[in-house]
Design a protein around this motif. Structure first.
Motif, PDB file in Angstrom:
ATOM      1  N   ARG A  91      32.613  29.274  33.325  1.00 20.02           N
ATOM      2  CA  ARG A  91      32.555  29.057  34.817  1.00 20.02           C
ATOM      3  C   ARG A  91      32.204  30.115  35.573  1.00 20.02           C
ATOM      4  O   ARG A  91      32.732  31.183  35.115  1.00 20.02           O
ATOM      5  N   ALA A 136      33.410  31.342  39.191  1.00 14.72           N
ATOM      6  CA  ALA A 136      34.851  30.932  40.118  1.00 14.72           C
ATOM      7  C   ALA A 136      34.811  31.954  41.162  1.00 14.72           C
ATOM      8  O   ALA A 136      35.709  32.607  41.486  1.00 14.72           O
ATOM      9  N   GLU A 195      36.494  29.225  44.672  1.00 17.94           N
ATOM     10  CA  GLU A 195      38.200  29.830  44.793  1.00 17.94           C
ATOM     11  C   GLU A 195      38.252  29.917  46.295  1.00 17.94           C
ATOM     12  O   GLU A 195      38.217  31.182  46.681  1.00 17.94           O
ATOM     13  N   TYR A 208      45.573  33.091  42.908  1.00 19.89           N
ATOM     14  CA  TYR A 208      44.705  32.811  41.967  1.00 19.89           C
ATOM     15  C   TYR A 208      45.207  32.833  40.636  1.00 19.89           C
ATOM     16  O   TYR A 208      44.759  31.863  40.106  1.00 19.89           O
TER      17      TYR A 208
HETATM   18  N1  GLU Z   1      37.756  34.312  42.276  1.00 16.68           N
HETATM   19  C1  GLU Z   1      37.841  35.019  41.264  1.00 16.68           C
HETATM   20  C2  GLU Z   1      37.093  36.594  41.836  1.00 16.68           C
HETATM   21  O1  GLU Z   1      36.168  36.268  42.892  1.00 16.68           O
HETATM   22  C3  GLU Z   1      37.715  34.699  40.010  1.00 16.68           C
HETATM   23  C4  GLU Z   1      38.056  35.327  38.942  1.00 16.68           C
HETATM   24  C5  GLU Z   1      37.659  34.438  37.596  1.00 16.68           C
HETATM   25  O2  GLU Z   1      36.423  34.464  37.167  1.00 16.68           O
HETATM   26  O3  GLU Z   1      38.681  34.019  37.137  1.00 16.68           O
HETATM   27  O4  GLU Z   1      37.294  37.441  41.350  1.00 16.68           O
END
Ligand code: GLU
Length: 548
Positions: free
Chosen positions: A38, A40, A74, A233
């Motif tokens: 994925r 995220a 996220e 997170y």
């Molecule tokens: N939201 C996290 C970031 O932007 C994601 C990290 C991940 O891919 O788990 O760093």
């Protein structure tokens, strides 16, 4: 302590169980070896090269293996969220050839493992939070900001590691009465993980990019749920990647320091740990040293930069491949025309320390990529770019596609195509002279008398015939050269430059400058063929008139 009672007290509304969630989000039915991964991102509105690197790595790993790539937003940090950021992200990544099979889309979600926006998953996290509390693996913490900073000050004064652990974990072993009293008073709380880790213990861990790592156990009671019930997170990562059945977590290596906690958390939750692909940062040379590309200092970090400069998507894609997999370039040489997607990408080939981003190299790659395109392809992409970033030029290109395509066809095809364009931004300088409004006034070399230039141009006009082939055309230029006492014998000229006023190159340059305004241009014979007889003659006449 009655953990069951505590769990019920903290999460009275949660009735679903982890077992039910397992059923709701079943193990994916995919072939053996298929990578489920994925992207995220947090919707901050800034899409950068790092996103592309991570996106391409995950996209290749998923699609090359017959797996699935999904997009999870996220958005747990509402303060950082920019409206429209998800859409920008989806569009930008799509522009670079990264298509998601499921996840957040422009209008809602697609796929059965959703919702794919974390704020909408609060009730799911609470199921696991309740379970952890009921097992004595998590507890509420009512510390105030003041208490936490006081704790930090003490730790700093004692030269101890800062953080909520060991004897500093004030709420770890508090009684039900204390907790109840705080709840009755309506005080906010966070949910903390009760770490059983010991920093004296180390273990080995295999990362697909970093290789064998020695990990020290985590002893910090990290926050799982913030006071608004939204997960951190870490907790969201464990719950989501488990339920969405992620097999490989591809992410930036800024997450390595919390990896020990993630490993611990997966175990505490009874989840199978996915494989990790921790990507090093993108770096650039700054003087003699390498440093990370920075949002503040380096405009080239933003993907919008490449669009505005006019790098074709294919070029950026190819370049990213070359920095990610060291064998890509060799493969490309052996397979010059194969689609980049047929290259066998391997996360193991990523440089663990991060990749060096070299703008000059990107420019070279782009020149190559553009040189292999057809004139029609160049025309389409260039016009699209110009209409957005140089509307005047864009309008000219769009007004006569046949004319522009003919220009762009110069030197194209064949074994050694010309490499004049690295970015669409270069195109106006390269071909603008074909349009009268962009024609510059020639600056002739002052070494030559104006009369000499005029004579050469007049002689050319006398002999010029648009129906000549390029051989005859050049014979005529050579004839003018000798008629004027210049030489066509470059060797003789080199041996004694005082013996002649100039060479055939000078005569050609006079004509070239009169027609194009420049000393450099694509093949002059072809330029004249495209401009046509009348415009060629007009331009030469106008130059003569100005010289007089
Ligand atoms: N939201 C996290 C970031 O932007 C994601 C990290 C991940 O891919 O788990 O760093």
């Amino acid at each position: 302590m009655d953990y069951q009672a505590l769990a019920q007290l903290l999460f009275p509304d949660v009735t679903e169980t982890p077992e039910q969630l397992e059923e709701r989000f079943p193990v994916r039915n995919v072939p053996e070896g298929a990578v489920i991964t994925r992207m995220a991102p947090s919707p901050t509105g800034f899409v950068h090269l790092g996103n592309l690197v991570q996106g391409l790595t995950s996209e290749r790993m998923a699609h090359q293996s017959g797996g699935v790539l999904f997009l999870r937003v996220e958005d747990t940090d509402a303060k950082r969220e920019v409206p429209g950021a998800v859409e920008v992200l989806i569009d930008t990544l799509k522009h670079y050839g990264i298509q998601f099979d499921e996840g957040a889309t422009h209008d809602g979600d697609s796929g059965i493992y959703g919702p794919y926006r974390q704020r909408q998953r609060a009730s799911i996290y609470h199921v696991y939070a309740k379970r952890l509390v009921s097992e004595g693996q998590a507890y509420p913490c009512f510390c105030t900001e003041e208490e936490l900073s006081a704790m930090r000050e003490v730790q700093e004064a004692n030269k101890e590691t800062t953080g909520y652990y060991g004897k500093y974990a004030m709420w770890r072993e508090r009684s039900m009465e204390d907790i109840q009293a705080q709840l009755n008073a309506g005080n906010p709380w966070v949910l903390r993980f009760k770490s059983m880790g010991n920093i004296e213990n180390q273990f080995k861990f295999d990362d697909l990019v970093k290789g064998k790592l020695t990990i020290t156990e985590n002893n910090v009671d990290h926050v799982l749920l913030k006071s608004d019930g939204i997960p951190t997170y870490h907790f969201a990562h464990a719950c989501d990647d488990h339920l969405m059945r992620t097999t490989h977590v591809v992410r930036g290596d800024e997450w390595l320091p919390t990896l020990p906690f993630h490993i611990q958390l997966f175990k505490a939750l009874g989840f199978k740990l996915p494989k990790y692909v921790h990507i090093g940062p993108l770096m650039k040379m700054d003087g003699n040293s390498k440093r990370k590309l920075s949002k503040r200092k380096d405009p080239e970090l933003a993907l919008t930069f490449y669009k505005a400069e006019g790098f074709p998507v294919k070029a950026v894609y190819e370049y990213i491949m070359t920095i990610l997999n060291s064998n890509f370039e060799d493969w490309r040489r052996a397979n010059p025309d194969a689609p980049a997607e047929t290259f066998k990408f391997s996360p193991k080939k990523l440089n663990p320390a991060g990749s060096l981003f070299d703008y000059a190299k990107l420019t070279d790659v782009s020149k190559n990529v553009i040189s292999k395109m057809t004139a029609e392809e160049v025309y389409t992409l260039l016009t699209e770019w110009a209409q957005e970033f140089d509307p005047d030029f864009g309008a000219k290109l769009a007004a006569d596609d046949e004319f522009a395509t003919k220009i762009l066809a110069i030197g194209r095809g064949g074994k050694k195509p010309r490499k004049d364009l690295a970015v669409w931004k270069d195109a106006k300088d390269y071909m603008g002279f074909f349009y009268d409004e962009y024609l510059a006034e020639p600056q002739f070399d002052e070494k030559f008398e104006k009369a000499t230039v005029i004579e050469a141009l007049n002689r050319f006009l006398e002999k010029f015939d648009i129906t000549d082939d390029s051989g005859i055309w050049f014979e005529k230029v050579k004839a003018i050269t000798t008629e004027m006492g210049f030489t066509t014998d470059m060797k003789a000229y080199k041996a004694d430059p005082t013996a002649f006023p100039g060479t055939v190159a000078d005569i050609s340059t006079f004509i070239r400058q009169a027609v194009t305004g420049k000393t450099n241009s694509p093949d002059l014979y072809t330029v004249m063929q495209i401009l046509g007889k009348d415009r060629t003659v007009e331009r030469i006449q106008a130059t003569i008139a100005k010289l007089k």
